[in-house]
Design a protein around this motif. Sequence first.
Motif, mmCIF file in Angstrom:
data_model
loop_
_atom_site.group_PDB
_atom_site.id
_atom_site.type_symbol
_atom_site.label_atom_id
_atom_site.label_comp_id
_atom_site.label_asym_id
_atom_site.label_seq_id
_atom_site.Cartn_x
_atom_site.Cartn_y
_atom_site.Cartn_z
ATOM 1 N N ASN A 1 -3.483 17.510 9.621
ATOM 2 C CA ASN A 1 -3.774 16.393 8.707
ATOM 3 C C ASN A 1 -3.689 15.046 9.419
ATOM 4 O OD1 ASN A 1 -3.936 18.234 6.560
ATOM 5 N ND2 ASN A 1 -1.746 18.052 6.129
ATOM 6 N N GLU A 2 -4.447 14.100 8.907
ATOM 7 C CA GLU A 2 -4.353 12.722 9.377
ATOM 8 C C GLU A 2 -3.450 11.954 8.431
ATOM 9 O OE1 GLU A 2 -5.433 11.149 11.957
ATOM 10 O OE2 GLU A 2 -6.907 12.512 12.839
ATOM 11 N N VAL A 3 -2.646 11.046 8.968
ATOM 12 C CA VAL A 3 -1.819 10.172 8.143
ATOM 13 C C VAL A 3 -2.538 8.837 7.992
ATOM 14 C CG1 VAL A 3 0.394 8.969 7.933
ATOM 15 C CG2 VAL A 3 0.309 11.296 8.866
ATOM 16 N N VAL A 4 -2.624 8.365 6.757
ATOM 17 C CA VAL A 4 -3.363 7.122 6.497
ATOM 18 C C VAL A 4 -2.492 6.170 5.678
ATOM 19 C CG1 VAL A 4 -5.605 8.286 6.570
ATOM 20 C CG2 VAL A 4 -4.438 7.978 4.369
ATOM 21 N N PHE A 5 -2.887 4.916 5.734
ATOM 22 C CA PHE A 5 -2.274 3.872 4.909
ATOM 23 C C PHE A 5 -3.334 3.328 3.974
ATOM 24 C CE2 PHE A 5 -1.398 -0.769 4.393
ATOM 25 C CZ PHE A 5 -0.276 -0.658 3.589
ATOM 26 N N LEU A 6 -3.124 3.458 2.680
ATOM 27 C CA LEU A 6 -4.032 2.873 1.700
ATOM 28 C C LEU A 6 -3.616 1.432 1.469
ATOM 29 C CD1 LEU A 6 -6.335 3.091 -0.395
ATOM 30 C CD2 LEU A 6 -4.597 3.823 -2.061
ATOM 31 N N ASN A 7 -4.428 0.513 1.951
ATOM 32 C CA ASN A 7 -4.126 -0.908 1.855
ATOM 33 C C ASN A 7 -4.577 -1.444 0.496
ATOM 34 O OD1 ASN A 7 -4.104 -3.764 2.141
ATOM 35 N ND2 ASN A 7 -4.300 -3.561 4.364
ATOM 36 N N PHE A 8 -3.636 -1.995 -0.273
ATOM 37 C CA PHE A 8 -3.965 -2.508 -1.591
ATOM 38 C C PHE A 8 -4.759 -3.809 -1.542
ATOM 39 C CE2 PHE A 8 -0.063 -0.332 -3.726
ATOM 40 C CZ PHE A 8 -0.742 0.872 -3.686
ATOM 41 N N GLU A 9 -4.859 -4.388 -0.368
ATOM 42 C CA GLU A 9 -5.617 -5.635 -0.238
ATOM 43 C C GLU A 9 -7.117 -5.372 -0.345
ATOM 44 O OE1 GLU A 9 -6.159 -9.645 0.015
ATOM 45 O OE2 GLU A 9 -4.212 -8.638 -0.028
ATOM 46 N N ASP A 10 -7.588 -4.331 0.360
ATOM 47 C CA ASP A 10 -9.020 -4.017 0.329
ATOM 48 C C ASP A 10 -9.298 -2.583 -0.123
ATOM 49 O OD1 ASP A 10 -8.139 -2.560 2.489
ATOM 50 O OD2 ASP A 10 -9.286 -3.675 3.990
ATOM 51 N N TRP A 11 -8.227 -1.847 -0.477
ATOM 52 C CA TRP A 11 -8.337 -0.467 -0.962
ATOM 53 C C TRP A 11 -9.089 0.435 0.018
ATOM 54 C CZ3 TRP A 11 -5.365 1.175 -4.882
ATOM 55 C CH2 TRP A 11 -4.713 0.169 -5.621
ATOM 56 N N THR A 12 -8.752 0.225 1.293
ATOM 57 C CA THR A 12 -9.312 1.023 2.383
ATOM 58 C C THR A 12 -8.210 1.844 3.034
ATOM 59 O OG1 THR A 12 -11.030 -0.627 2.826
ATOM 60 C CG2 THR A 12 -10.547 0.933 4.599
ATOM 61 N N GLU A 13 -8.517 3.090 3.423
ATOM 62 C CA GLU A 13 -7.565 3.941 4.122
ATOM 63 C C GLU A 13 -7.670 3.679 5.632
ATOM 64 O OE1 GLU A 13 -8.562 7.907 3.056
ATOM 65 O OE2 GLU A 13 -7.451 7.878 1.157
ATOM 66 N N TYR A 14 -6.537 3.391 6.260
ATOM 67 C CA TYR A 14 -6.472 3.145 7.694
ATOM 68 C C TYR A 14 -5.658 4.268 8.350
ATOM 69 C CZ TYR A 14 -8.220 -1.533 6.653
ATOM 70 O OH TYR A 14 -8.993 -2.590 6.220
ATOM 71 N N LYS A 15 -6.186 4.863 9.401
ATOM 72 C CA LYS A 15 -5.483 5.933 10.094
ATOM 73 C C LYS A 15 -4.263 5.377 10.808
ATOM 74 C CE LYS A 15 -9.349 9.087 10.887
ATOM 75 N NZ LYS A 15 -10.144 9.817 11.901
ATOM 76 N N GLY B 1 0.824 -1.203 0.000
ATOM 77 C CA GLY B 1 0.000 0.000 0.000
ATOM 78 C C GLY B 1 0.854 1.248 0.000
ATOM 79 N N LEU B 2 0.213 2.387 0.218
ATOM 80 C CA LEU B 2 0.901 3.682 0.232
ATOM 81 C C LEU B 2 0.518 4.465 1.482
ATOM 82 C CD1 LEU B 2 0.283 4.825 -3.461
ATOM 83 C CD2 LEU B 2 2.435 3.938 -2.520
ATOM 84 N N TYR B 3 1.474 5.239 1.986
ATOM 85 C CA TYR B 3 1.226 6.113 3.136
ATOM 86 C C TYR B 3 1.157 7.556 2.653
ATOM 87 C CZ TYR B 3 2.550 2.198 6.191
ATOM 88 O OH TYR B 3 2.619 0.987 6.831
ATOM 89 N N TYR B 4 0.160 8.287 3.136
ATOM 90 C CA TYR B 4 0.048 9.711 2.782
ATOM 91 C C TYR B 4 -0.806 10.431 3.810
ATOM 92 C CZ TYR B 4 -4.155 7.788 0.473
ATOM 93 O OH TYR B 4 -5.318 7.106 0.178
ATOM 94 N N ALA B 5 -0.796 11.753 3.747
ATOM 95 C CA ALA B 5 -1.599 12.576 4.657
ATOM 96 C C ALA B 5 -2.841 13.071 3.926
ATOM 97 C CB ALA B 5 -0.781 13.762 5.158
ATOM 98 N N VAL B 6 -3.941 13.156 4.675
ATOM 99 C CA VAL B 6 -5.186 13.694 4.123
ATOM 100 C C VAL B 6 -5.623 14.881 4.971
ATOM 101 C CG1 VAL B 6 -5.943 11.500 3.132
ATOM 102 C CG2 VAL B 6 -6.599 12.078 5.479
ATOM 103 N N ASN B 7 -6.245 15.872 4.321
ATOM 104 C CA ASN B 7 -6.715 17.053 5.053
ATOM 105 C C ASN B 7 -8.094 16.814 5.657
ATOM 106 O OD1 ASN B 7 -8.563 17.313 2.911
ATOM 107 N ND2 ASN B 7 -7.302 18.838 1.855
ATOM 108 N N ASN B 8 -8.698 17.863 6.202
ATOM 109 C CA ASN B 8 -9.994 17.728 6.876
ATOM 110 C C ASN B 8 -11.111 17.285 5.930
ATOM 111 O OD1 ASN B 8 -8.969 18.452 9.384
ATOM 112 N ND2 ASN B 8 -9.300 20.645 9.030
#
Length: 211
Positions: free
Chosen positions: A195-209, A162-169
Motif C-alpha cells: 500500500n501507499e501512504v497518502v496525506f489528504l490535504n484539506f486545503e485542496d482536497w488532494t492526496e499526496y504520497k 488533513g488525514l493520513y491513511y493507506a491506499v491499495n493498488n
Amino acid sequence: MDSYTIARGMPYGWATVKESGLPAQFLQKRVYIESLDKNGKVIDKIEVSHNEKNTIMAALYAIHGVRLLINEMYPKLFTELEYETAIKVLEEQYRVVPTESEIMEVRSLFDKYNYKRVALASEMEKSGQYSYGYFAVTPKSPYFGKKFSFKEALDFLSEREGLYYAVNNDGNRCYDFVDKPNKSQINYQKKKNGNEVVFLNFEDWTEYKIS
C-alpha cells in the motif's frame, strides 16, 4: 382525519410528509388535470381543489425530496459543486422538510468549513451509527472505536490540516493512521501490504504520497 399517509424514505428511516409542513410559498400554485383524446389533444381541463393540490405537492415532495424545495425556492444558494453535498447533508442531518433557517445553516456551514469537510463530517457521524467507528485503525490507536456526532466531527476536522491513511493498488483507502505515521509504519504498509501512504490535504482536497 386523513385516510392516507404520504412518506419518504430517509437515511434514518421512513418520514411522513405533511402538507402542513411544506412552506406556503412552495404550495402557492394551481394544479390542473387535463384529459386527452387518443391523439394527445386536450379535450377537458379541471383545476384541482386547494386541498387536493396540497396533497399532490406533498406526494411530489415525497418522490423528489428536498431538492424539489432547493430548486424552486433557493436556486442559487449552492454552487453546482456544492449542490449534491447540500442535498445529502440536509437529508441526513435534518428533518424531512427542513426549515429555511436549517437550509441557511447548511449554507453557513459550507462557508465556515468548506462543503467537503461538511460532507466528510456527515459521513463520519453516519458510519458510527452502523459500525464500531469511522476510522480503520488498530486497537492500539487512540481513534480505535471512536464515534462522532455531526458537530464533533466538524470540530475534529476543523482543527486538522488533513488525514493520513493507506491506499491499495486500486487507490482505495484501506487503513487509517489519522495522524502522521512514522517511517517504520510507512515502510510496513509498502513492503508488507503493497500500500501507499497518502496525506489528504484539506486545503485542496488532494492526496499526496508520503515516503
